[in-house]
Design a protein around this motif. Structure first.
Motif, PDB file in Angstrom:
ATOM      1  N   GLY A 163       2.652  33.444  -7.140  1.00 16.07           N
ATOM      2  CA  GLY A 163       3.030  34.338  -8.230  1.00 16.07           C
ATOM      3  C   GLY A 163       2.050  34.361  -9.387  1.00 16.07           C
ATOM      4  O   GLY A 163       2.150  35.206 -10.281  1.00 16.07           O
ATOM      5  N   GLN A 164       1.077  33.440  -9.389  1.00 15.82           N
ATOM      6  CA  GLN A 164       0.108  33.390 -10.489  1.00 15.82           C
ATOM      7  C   GLN A 164      -1.203  32.795 -10.000  1.00 15.82           C
ATOM      8  O   GLN A 164      -1.218  31.763  -9.337  1.00 15.82           O
ATOM      9  CB  GLN A 164       0.634  32.543 -11.644  1.00 15.82           C
ATOM     10  CG  GLN A 164      -0.289  32.459 -12.850  1.00 15.82           C
ATOM     11  CD  GLN A 164      -0.439  33.798 -13.564  1.00 15.82           C
ATOM     12  OE1 GLN A 164       0.546  34.447 -13.896  1.00 15.82           O
ATOM     13  NE2 GLN A 164      -1.674  34.222 -13.803  1.00 15.82           N
ATOM     14  N   SER A 177      -1.366  37.840 -12.538  1.00 10.12           N
ATOM     15  CA  SER A 177       0.063  37.535 -12.355  1.00 10.12           C
ATOM     16  C   SER A 177       0.674  38.468 -11.313  1.00 10.12           C
ATOM     17  O   SER A 177       0.398  39.676 -11.300  1.00 10.12           O
ATOM     18  CB  SER A 177       0.816  37.684 -13.680  1.00 10.12           C
ATOM     19  OG  SER A 177       2.203  37.461 -13.481  1.00 10.12           O
ATOM     20  N   TYR A 178       1.498  37.902 -10.456  1.00 14.18           N
ATOM     21  CA  TYR A 178       2.178  38.682  -9.416  1.00 14.18           C
ATOM     22  C   TYR A 178       3.691  38.510  -9.519  1.00 14.18           C
ATOM     23  O   TYR A 178       4.420  38.818  -8.584  1.00 14.18           O
ATOM     24  CB  TYR A 178       1.683  38.239  -8.034  1.00 14.18           C
ATOM     25  CG  TYR A 178       0.180  38.356  -7.924  1.00 14.18           C
ATOM     26  CD1 TYR A 178      -0.420  39.558  -7.579  1.00 14.18           C
ATOM     27  CD2 TYR A 178      -0.644  37.266  -8.245  1.00 14.18           C
ATOM     28  CE1 TYR A 178      -1.806  39.688  -7.522  1.00 14.18           C
ATOM     29  CE2 TYR A 178      -2.030  37.385  -8.190  1.00 14.18           C
ATOM     30  CZ  TYR A 178      -2.604  38.586  -7.833  1.00 14.18           C
ATOM     31  OH  TYR A 178      -3.972  38.708  -7.783  1.00 14.18           O
ATOM     32  N   LYS A 179       4.144  38.021 -10.654  1.00 15.18           N
ATOM     33  CA  LYS A 179       5.579  37.800 -10.856  1.00 15.18           C
ATOM     34  C   LYS A 179       6.254  39.128 -11.144  1.00 15.18           C
ATOM     35  O   LYS A 179       5.730  39.971 -11.851  1.00 15.18           O
ATOM     36  CB  LYS A 179       5.795  36.805 -11.978  1.00 15.18           C
ATOM     37  CG  LYS A 179       5.250  35.418 -11.674  1.00 15.18           C
ATOM     38  CD  LYS A 179       5.350  34.478 -12.856  1.00 15.18           C
ATOM     39  CE  LYS A 179       4.747  33.119 -12.526  1.00 15.18           C
ATOM     40  NZ  LYS A 179       4.751  32.216 -13.689  1.00 15.18           N
TER      41      LYS A 179
END
Length: 287
Positions: free
Chosen positions: A278-279, A283-285
């Motif tokens: 996720g990071q 950022s992929y959150k």
């Protein structure tokens, strides 16, 4: 050459799932194996989700999706690999883990089975050396995402027989429809020997404050027409995997350009592994 009808994939992570999917879509029986039943089932669920998305895009009929899914057995029991014609190891990029696994595979699989590794960087000869069939051990390196990327590197060691090399090249090319290239058994093979120093150079630029991750990636996409910038690509591969490949390349060649930079080491130690955590550099959150 004996045709390959049953493929076993050992490792139900991102790469193992992709390899399982392309094999199942090619009409092969596939056994997907991991260290626990939960991880194996999670791998199967990931394949099922990918197949459903392919159907929704119109790339797969409902019947073909159902047939592909029905052809996959998920298990944690290595004895289920005994009937496989080809075993593809897609475990963590760690030499000790892979050599231990190859010892097990040598014991539980049919003596006529080919043992292949999807390693990104570890010399195949080291894996072959722990088996009683080095002539049947070969590198079969797929690229992420496996259902999309057309390339497979075929890496014979000094002991790999010509029959094994031809058999797996025909498997990847004729059965899976992939484009194959032949690589010498050197750490990094062809693609990663060129790609990883580029990724590490981008990490060094961030670490030294030369430019931001955003500007580096924009520079390479807008200035060099790359489809993805080096830092987003590193995040996609997994920063732990990039570091592991760098370590293997540095061990082999002892050239500074292969050494993982301090920033990359700190990020991996901090659990910032890229898209899968996720990071990473981005950022992929979920918002």
């Amino acid at each position: 050459m004996t045709s390959i009808k049953h493929v076993a994939v050992v490792g139900a992570g991102q790469m193992g799932r992709g390899i399982t999917e392309v094999c199942a879509r090619a009409g092969l029986h596939v056994t997907l194996c991991d260290v626990t039943e939960d991880r194996a089932r999670a791998g199967l669920a990931g394949v099922a989700d990918s197949l459903l998305k392919a159907e929704q895009r119109g790339a797969l009929t409902p019947e073909d999706r159902a047939h592909a899914l029905a052809s996959i057995l998920a298990t944690a029991d290595l004895t289920h690999l005994s009937g496989a014609d080809l075993v593809i190891e897609a475990a963590v990029e760690d030499e000790r883990a892979k050599t231990a696994l190859f010892r097990q595979l040598d014991e539980v699989t049919d003596p006529a089975a080919v043992l292949a590794s999807n390693t990104s960087s570890i010399p195949i000869a080291r894996l072959a050396a722990v088996t009683g069939r080095p002539e049947a051990v070969v590198g079969l390196h797929f690229f992420n995402p496996v259902p999309v990327m057309p390339l497979v590197e075929v890496i014979p060691s000094l002991h790999t027989s010509k029959a094994t090399e031809l058999r797996v090249r025909a498997f990847a090319g004729e059965i899976l429809g992939k484009k194959t290239i032949l690589a010498q058994d050197r750490a990094g093979f062809v693609v990663n020997s060129l790609l990883v120093p580029y990724l590490l150079a981008a990490v060094r630029m961030v670490g030294t404050g030369t430019a931001t991750a955003e500007d580096i990636d924009t520079g390479m996409t807008a200035g060099c027409a790359h489809p993805m910038g080096p830092l987003r690509l590193a995040d996609l591969i997994g920063l732990d995997t990039v570091a592991a490949i760098g370590e293997a390349l540095y061990e082999e060649y002892r050239e500074p350009l292969y050494a993982p930079p301090p920033l990359l080491r700190r990020m991996v130690e901090s659990g910032l592994l890229g898209r899968k955590s996720g990071q990473g550099f981005f950022s992929y959150k979920a918002a």
